[in-house]
Motif scaffolding. Structure first.
Motif, PDB file in Angstrom:
ATOM      1  N   TYR B  33       0.838  -1.203   0.000  1.00 54.17           N
ATOM      2  CA  TYR B  33       0.000   0.000   0.000  1.00 54.17           C
ATOM      3  C   TYR B  33       0.868   1.246   0.000  1.00 54.17           C
ATOM      4  CZ  TYR B  33      -2.996  -3.522   2.282  1.00 54.17           C
ATOM      5  OH  TYR B  33      -3.684  -4.658   2.608  1.00 54.17           O
ATOM      6  N   TYR B  35       0.330   5.285   1.059  1.00 59.04           N
ATOM      7  CA  TYR B  35      -0.542   6.267   1.685  1.00 59.04           C
ATOM      8  C   TYR B  35       0.121   7.635   1.628  1.00 59.04           C
ATOM      9  CZ  TYR B  35      -3.167   2.444   3.941  1.00 59.04           C
ATOM     10  OH  TYR B  35      -3.927   1.330   4.192  1.00 59.04           O
ATOM     11  N   GLN B  37       0.173  11.136   3.822  1.00 55.62           N
ATOM     12  CA  GLN B  37      -0.209  11.686   5.121  1.00 55.62           C
ATOM     13  C   GLN B  37       0.178  13.157   5.185  1.00 55.62           C
ATOM     14  OE1 GLN B  37       1.615   9.968   8.662  1.00 55.62           O
ATOM     15  NE2 GLN B  37      -0.145  10.562   9.923  1.00 55.62           N
ATOM     16  N   GLY B  42      -4.629  12.084   9.167  1.00 50.54           N
ATOM     17  CA  GLY B  42      -4.458  10.642   9.057  1.00 50.54           C
ATOM     18  C   GLY B  42      -4.003  10.222   7.681  1.00 50.54           C
ATOM     19  N   PRO B  43      -3.373   9.073   7.567  1.00 53.37           N
ATOM     20  CA  PRO B  43      -2.968   8.568   6.250  1.00 53.37           C
ATOM     21  C   PRO B  43      -4.173   8.342   5.346  1.00 53.37           C
ATOM     22  CG  PRO B  43      -1.863   7.357   8.014  1.00 53.37           C
ATOM     23  CD  PRO B  43      -2.931   8.175   8.661  1.00 53.37           C
ATOM     24  N   LEU B  91       3.801   7.171   2.983  1.00 55.35           N
ATOM     25  CA  LEU B  91       3.997   5.948   3.746  1.00 55.35           C
ATOM     26  C   LEU B  91       3.740   4.728   2.877  1.00 55.35           C
ATOM     27  CD1 LEU B  91       2.021   6.995   6.927  1.00 55.35           C
ATOM     28  CD2 LEU B  91       4.479   6.630   6.840  1.00 55.35           C
ATOM     29  N   SER B  95       1.117  -6.128   3.869  1.00 55.70           N
ATOM     30  CA  SER B  95       0.416  -7.142   4.653  1.00 55.70           C
ATOM     31  C   SER B  95       0.484  -8.463   3.898  1.00 55.70           C
ATOM     32  CB  SER B  95      -1.038  -6.742   4.899  1.00 55.70           C
ATOM     33  OG  SER B  95      -1.791  -6.763   3.704  1.00 55.70           O
ATOM     34  N   GLN B 102      -1.591  -4.274   8.803  1.00 50.72           N
ATOM     35  CA  GLN B 102      -0.647  -3.632   7.908  1.00 50.72           C
ATOM     36  C   GLN B 102       0.538  -3.120   8.706  1.00 50.72           C
ATOM     37  OE1 GLN B 102      -2.353  -0.767   5.206  1.00 50.72           O
ATOM     38  NE2 GLN B 102      -4.177  -2.015   4.895  1.00 50.72           N
ATOM     39  N   PHE B 104       3.823  -0.608   8.591  1.00 50.50           N
ATOM     40  CA  PHE B 104       4.233   0.603   7.896  1.00 50.50           C
ATOM     41  C   PHE B 104       5.742   0.787   7.908  1.00 50.50           C
ATOM     42  CE2 PHE B 104       0.367   2.946   6.894  1.00 50.50           C
ATOM     43  CZ  PHE B 104      -0.574   2.217   7.591  1.00 50.50           C
ATOM     44  N   GLY B 105       6.240   1.374   6.830  1.00 50.21           N
ATOM     45  CA  GLY B 105       7.616   1.817   6.777  1.00 50.21           C
ATOM     46  C   GLY B 105       7.758   3.179   7.431  1.00 50.21           C
ATOM     47  N   PRO B 106       8.999   3.703   7.509  1.00 52.01           N
ATOM     48  CA  PRO B 106       9.247   4.978   8.192  1.00 52.01           C
ATOM     49  C   PRO B 106       8.749   6.193   7.433  1.00 52.01           C
ATOM     50  CG  PRO B 106      11.247   4.161   7.197  1.00 52.01           C
ATOM     51  CD  PRO B 106      10.233   3.085   7.009  1.00 52.01           C
ATOM     52  N   ARG B 109       9.372  12.017   3.876  1.00 50.31           N
ATOM     53  CA  ARG B 109       8.780  13.343   4.101  1.00 50.31           C
ATOM     54  C   ARG B 109       9.142  14.236   2.926  1.00 50.31           C
ATOM     55  NH1 ARG B 109       9.589  16.380   9.722  1.00 50.31           N
ATOM     56  NH2 ARG B 109       8.476  14.535  10.372  1.00 50.31           N
TER      57      ARG B 109
END
Lengths: 113, 113
Positions: B33, B35, B37, B42-43, B91, B95, B102, B104-106, B109
């Protein structure tokens, strides 16, 4: 479509007091609900999920109960710690493996000494 | 077990420039996935894949954003001609086919000036 509402954007409380963060949802189906916690400059991490083999989901002192009648999945903790300060997101997914997450707007919890 | 990895961690662009983000999911996770943010939100899902196939890209601004996962493992998200409104953390999460959580990676930015 699916939606998640977190009514409090900011919650500030004193260490040792109880925590309750609200989460309500709308979904066509019977979704799974999650709480994610995000500390500053870190990725969201799974805190709780609504399905745990008939046990109340609990982690790091936090717990949440899925109430289908009121479409709610509030997050609670009996005694807040300074380290609990973070962003908390409620999210839902369809009850299919590998489904996407829909996040709420998040609640920033600040715990003061 | 290694978590989800992303690179770069930070990117700063002028409007109109292009940028690519890279994601390596947890080994064995076939669902990936992306996302977006925005700050203090929220994402929001942009696109997700099962193996190499796109499952849902309805929220991906197709005129400037593209995402691929050619071998069903790593993925790249690209923004052509970035705009200031693209400023956000991107992000990646993964999964397993039989799982609901799920990871998440770091994040990356992105700042568009």
């Amino acid at each position: 479509g699916d939606s998640v509402t977190q009514t409090e954007g900011l919650v500030t409380l004193t260490e040792g007091l109880p925590v309750m963060l609200n989460c309500t949802y709308q979904s066509t189906y019977s979704p799974f609900l999650f709480w994610y916690v995000q500390h500053l400059n870190e990725a969201p991490k799974l805190l709780l999920k609504s399905f745990t083999d008939n046990k109340r989901p609990e982690h790091q002192g936090f717990h949440a109960t899925l109430h289908k009648s009121s479409s709610s999945f509030h997050l609670q903790k009996s005694s807040a710690q300074l380290s609990d300060s973070a962003l908390y997101y409620c999210a839902l997914s369809d009850n299919n493996a590998g489904a996407k997450l829909t996040f709420g707007g998040g609640t920033r919890l600040t715990v003061r000494p | 077990e290694a978590g989800v990895t992303q690179s770069p961690r930070y990117a700063v662009l002028q409007e109109g420039q292009a940028v690519s983000f890279w994601c390596d999911p947890i080994s064995g996770h076939d669902t990936l996935y992306w996302y977006q943010q925005p700050r203090d939100q929220g994402p929001q899902l942009l696109v997700y894949f099962r193996d190499e196939a796109v499952i849902d890209n309805s929220q991906l601004p197709s005129d400037r954003f593209s995402a691929v996962r050619p071998k069903g493992t790593n993925s790249t998200l690209k923004i052509q001609s970035a705009k200031q409104g693209d400023t956000a953390t991107y992000l990646c999460a993964s999964s397993s086919d039989w799982g609901y959580e799920q990871y998440f990676g770091p994040g990356t930015r992105l700042t568009v000036l």
